[in-house]
Design a protein around this motif. Structure first.
Motif, short mmCIF file in Angstrom:
data_model
loop_
_atom_site.label_atom_id
_atom_site.label_comp_id
_atom_site.label_asym_id
_atom_site.label_seq_id
_atom_site.Cartn_x
_atom_site.Cartn_y
_atom_site.Cartn_z
N GLU A 39 10.39 59.86 36.05
CA GLU A 39 11.23 58.08 35.91
C GLU A 39 12.00 58.14 36.76
OE1 GLU A 39 9.90 56.29 32.05
OE2 GLU A 39 11.44 56.20 31.97
N PHE A 40 12.85 59.05 37.34
CA PHE A 40 13.55 59.01 37.77
C PHE A 40 13.28 59.65 39.62
CE2 PHE A 40 16.40 60.54 34.48
CZ PHE A 40 17.39 59.46 34.17
N ARG A 41 14.18 58.40 40.39
CA ARG A 41 13.91 59.44 42.13
C ARG A 41 15.03 59.40 42.47
NH1 ARG A 41 12.58 55.28 46.15
NH2 ARG A 41 12.87 52.75 44.52
N GLY A 91 21.65 64.80 35.22
CA GLY A 91 22.40 65.70 36.02
C GLY A 91 21.88 66.76 36.93
N SER A 92 21.36 67.85 36.60
CA SER A 92 20.94 68.49 36.73
C SER A 92 19.80 68.16 37.57
CB SER A 92 20.95 69.77 35.88
OG SER A 92 19.82 70.54 35.81
N ASN A 96 18.81 69.64 41.65
CA ASN A 96 17.77 70.24 42.37
C ASN A 96 16.68 69.02 43.11
OD1 ASN A 96 18.36 73.00 40.93
ND2 ASN A 96 18.21 71.45 38.68
N GLU A 97 16.70 68.06 42.53
CA GLU A 97 15.92 66.85 43.51
C GLU A 97 16.53 66.72 44.63
OE1 GLU A 97 13.55 66.09 43.20
OE2 GLU A 97 12.74 64.35 45.05
N ALA A 98 17.96 66.61 45.15
CA ALA A 98 18.50 66.25 46.26
C ALA A 98 18.59 67.63 46.98
CB ALA A 98 19.86 66.28 46.24
N CYS A 99 18.41 69.13 46.70
CA CYS A 99 18.65 70.41 47.44
C CYS A 99 16.81 70.92 47.57
CB CYS A 99 19.08 70.99 46.41
SG CYS A 99 20.36 71.30 46.29
N ALA A 128 27.98 76.18 32.48
CA ALA A 128 26.78 76.87 33.81
C ALA A 128 26.55 76.22 35.30
CB ALA A 128 25.56 76.76 32.67
N PHE A 129 27.51 74.64 35.23
CA PHE A 129 27.86 73.99 36.21
C PHE A 129 27.84 75.09 37.60
CE2 PHE A 129 29.12 70.99 39.63
CZ PHE A 129 27.78 70.20 39.43
N VAL A 130 28.41 76.03 37.53
CA VAL A 130 29.08 76.71 39.49
C VAL A 130 27.73 77.55 39.55
CG1 VAL A 130 30.06 78.44 39.90
CG2 VAL A 130 31.02 76.91 38.73
N GLY A 131 26.95 77.75 38.55
CA GLY A 131 25.85 79.30 39.00
C GLY A 131 24.69 77.91 38.65
N LEU A 132 24.54 76.77 38.36
CA LEU A 132 23.59 75.83 38.80
C LEU A 132 23.56 75.13 40.24
CD1 LEU A 132 23.36 73.17 35.49
CD2 LEU A 132 21.52 75.20 36.16
N VAL A 133 24.80 75.01 40.64
CA VAL A 133 24.55 74.73 41.85
C VAL A 133 24.23 76.03 42.94
CG1 VAL A 133 26.34 74.36 43.94
CG2 VAL A 133 26.61 73.37 41.48
N GLN A 134 24.91 77.44 43.12
CA GLN A 134 24.38 78.55 43.30
C GLN A 134 22.73 78.03 43.22
OE1 GLN A 134 27.09 80.94 41.80
NE2 GLN A 134 27.55 82.06 44.43
N GLN A 135 22.32 78.03 42.23
CA GLN A 135 20.84 78.77 42.62
C GLN A 135 19.96 77.50 42.97
OE1 GLN A 135 19.71 77.76 38.14
NE2 GLN A 135 20.58 79.99 37.37
N ALA A 136 21.12 76.14 42.99
CA ALA A 136 19.83 75.28 44.00
C ALA A 136 20.20 75.58 45.36
CB ALA A 136 20.20 73.83 43.51
#
Ligand code: C2E
Ligand code: MG
Ligand code: MG
Ligand code: MG
Length: 289
Positions: A39-41, A91-92, A96-99, A128-136
């Motif tokens: 439902e998000f975009r 937020g995650s 991911n969607e923006a990246c 986990a945030f910094v790791g999530l950014v790195q992965q994305a």
């Protein structure tokens, strides 16, 4: 409600509180299935160079079309998602969607673009945030300079020293950090030097009156001068008229964002917008989203 008896006022107050609490409860319930239900975009709003008019980056803004509630504005559902902690998951999704979208744009006419996303306090507090950014970034083959995180002053006071170290790590990677809505919150000047920021976004509330109020004009002038002396990039938010854009340009503001340049638009409309902008076509308003 004016001139009601004490009891009447209390009754009104309780009803209003109940209505707000009910509203939050309904939103909370509907949010639970929103990611799974797709439902998000994201929509994207151009940020342009005040000097050249070129698009320098875009801000990603979340849109929610609930199956049960219809369209719900971020100002209504983000606070609910922050209260429940659901904002971490949402937020995650946004990250991911923006990246993912940046990765798609990279191979097309837009080329390398920087996207700015809004990040809440809970997300920065998540180990986990910094790791999530790195992965994305890695997953989509992006350079860290293509990502900027927008925080509000609220985020900075809530979790001072922890946030400081997370921001230092992100800046160390090359990710941009932007202070959103500057001037409306606590505006402690110490934030500007203590945290690793590189951009200040001047809130729409000040930009709004800049043509007609000397006070607003002086205030924006002072914010720009201060930001510049600290080596920060300045973005004016909520630029709605050519007059505002011209004053901001004269005051030395680096970047402009607002309906005068573009509304937030769906991803597939951005390449067309960018090419019209390059061709020197006047800023036009796209259909409202
Ligand atoms: P914000 O980050 O300060 O975003 C700017 C808001 O101003 C957006 O509202 C945008 O559509 C609106 N805007 C842009 N230009 C103009 C203009 O010229 N005039 C006027 N009147 N408004 C303008 P939106 O999209 O409704 O978002 C509201 C707020 O919700 C955002 O404020 C941000 O704090 C929050 N938000 C949006 N998306 C996200 C997200 O993905 N995550 C989080 N945590 N918060 C988000
Ligand atoms: Mg923002
Ligand atoms: Mg803002
Ligand atoms: Mg805001």
């Amino acid at each position: 409600v004016a001139k009601k008896s004490g009891r009447g006022e209390l009754r009104f107050f309780n009803d209003a509180m109940n209505a707000a609490a009910k509203d939050a409860l309904v939103i909370d319930g509907a949010l639970r299935g929103a990611i799974a239900g797709q439902e998000f975009r994201l929509v994207y709003q151009a940020i342009t160079s005040a000097a050249s008019g070129a698009m320098t980056k875009v801000e990603a803004l979340l849109r929610w079309h609930s199956a049960t509630l219809g369209n719900v504005a971020p100002d209504r559902f983000i606070p609910v998602a922050e209260d429940s902690g659901m904002i971490v998951e949402i937020g995650s999704w946004v990250l991911n969607e923006a990246c993912r979208q940046l990765g798609v744009w990279k191979t097309g006419a837009l080329g390398e673009l920087t996207v700015s996303i809004n990040v809440s306090a809970w997300q920065l507090a998540d180990p986990a945030f910094v790791g999530l950014v790195q992965q994305a970034l890695e997953r989509n083959g992006l350079a860290p300079r293509q990502l900027e995180l927008e925080l509000t002053e609220r985020v900075l006071i809530d979790n001072g020293s922890q946030v400081q170290s997370v921001l230092a790590q992100l800046r160390g990677m090359g990710v941009g950090i932007s202070l959103d809505d500057f001037g409306t919150g606590y505006s402690s000047l110490s934030y500007l030097t203590r945290f690793h920021l590189n951009t200040l976004k001047i809130d729409r509330a000040f930009v709004m009156d800049i043509e007609h109020s000397e006070r607003s004009n002086n205030l924006v002038h002072a914010i720009i001068a201060m930001g510049q002396s600290l080596g920060l990039q300045l973005v004016a938010e909520g630029v709605e008229t050519a007059g505002q854009a011209s004053i901001l340009r004269q005051l030395g503001c680096h970047h402009l964002q607002g309906y005068h340049i573009s509304l937030p638009i769906p991803a597939d409309e951005l390449p067309g917008f960018a090419s019209r902008l390059k061709a020197g076509a006047l800023p036009q308003l796209a259909a409202s989203v």
